[in-house]
Design a protein around this motif. Structure first.
Motif, short mmCIF file in Angstrom:
data_model
loop_
_atom_site.label_atom_id
_atom_site.label_comp_id
_atom_site.label_asym_id
_atom_site.label_seq_id
_atom_site.Cartn_x
_atom_site.Cartn_y
_atom_site.Cartn_z
N LEU A 25 2.18 56.78 -60.64
CA LEU A 25 2.35 56.22 -59.30
C LEU A 25 2.07 54.71 -59.27
CD1 LEU A 25 0.86 58.99 -56.99
CD2 LEU A 25 3.27 58.42 -57.37
N ALA A 29 4.76 51.83 -58.34
CA ALA A 29 4.47 50.85 -57.28
C ALA A 29 4.71 49.42 -57.75
CB ALA A 29 3.03 51.01 -56.81
N ARG A 30 4.58 49.19 -59.05
CA ARG A 30 4.80 47.84 -59.59
C ARG A 30 6.29 47.50 -59.74
NH1 ARG A 30 0.97 44.82 -62.14
NH2 ARG A 30 2.58 44.10 -63.55
#
Length: 90
Positions: A25, A29-30
């Protein structure tokens, strides 16, 4: 392998799975842009569309697989830091 080591590994398995989940996750997200798989099958009459569709989904799948492999590698590095092994001869 003795039973106490096996029991300890079985207890750590849910923790490891949770860590991997969190790492994936965080990696997602990056990402600035992460495409989703296209579930709509293209029209067969549209020439090369089915081939492009398959190729695009294949690239998307490979991208997600790379994120998972990265998370597994990071998790293994963390484990190695927590429990360094002695590889000296003797």
């Amino acid at each position: 392998m003795n039973s106490s080591v096996r029991q300890q590994q079985e207890r750590r398995q849910p923790d490891r799975r949770q860590r991997l989940h969190e790492l994936v996750l965080a990696l997602i997200a990056r990402e600035e842009e992460l495409p989703l798989m296209d579930e709509e099958w293209p029209e067969a009459s549209s020439g090369g569309a089915p081939a492009r569709w398959l190729d695009q989904n294949r690239r998307t799948l490979h991208r997600y697989q790379a994120l998972v492999r990265t998370a597994v590698t990071l998790d293994a590095l963390v484990d190695a830091e927590d429990a360094p092994q002695d590889f000296t001869p003797g």
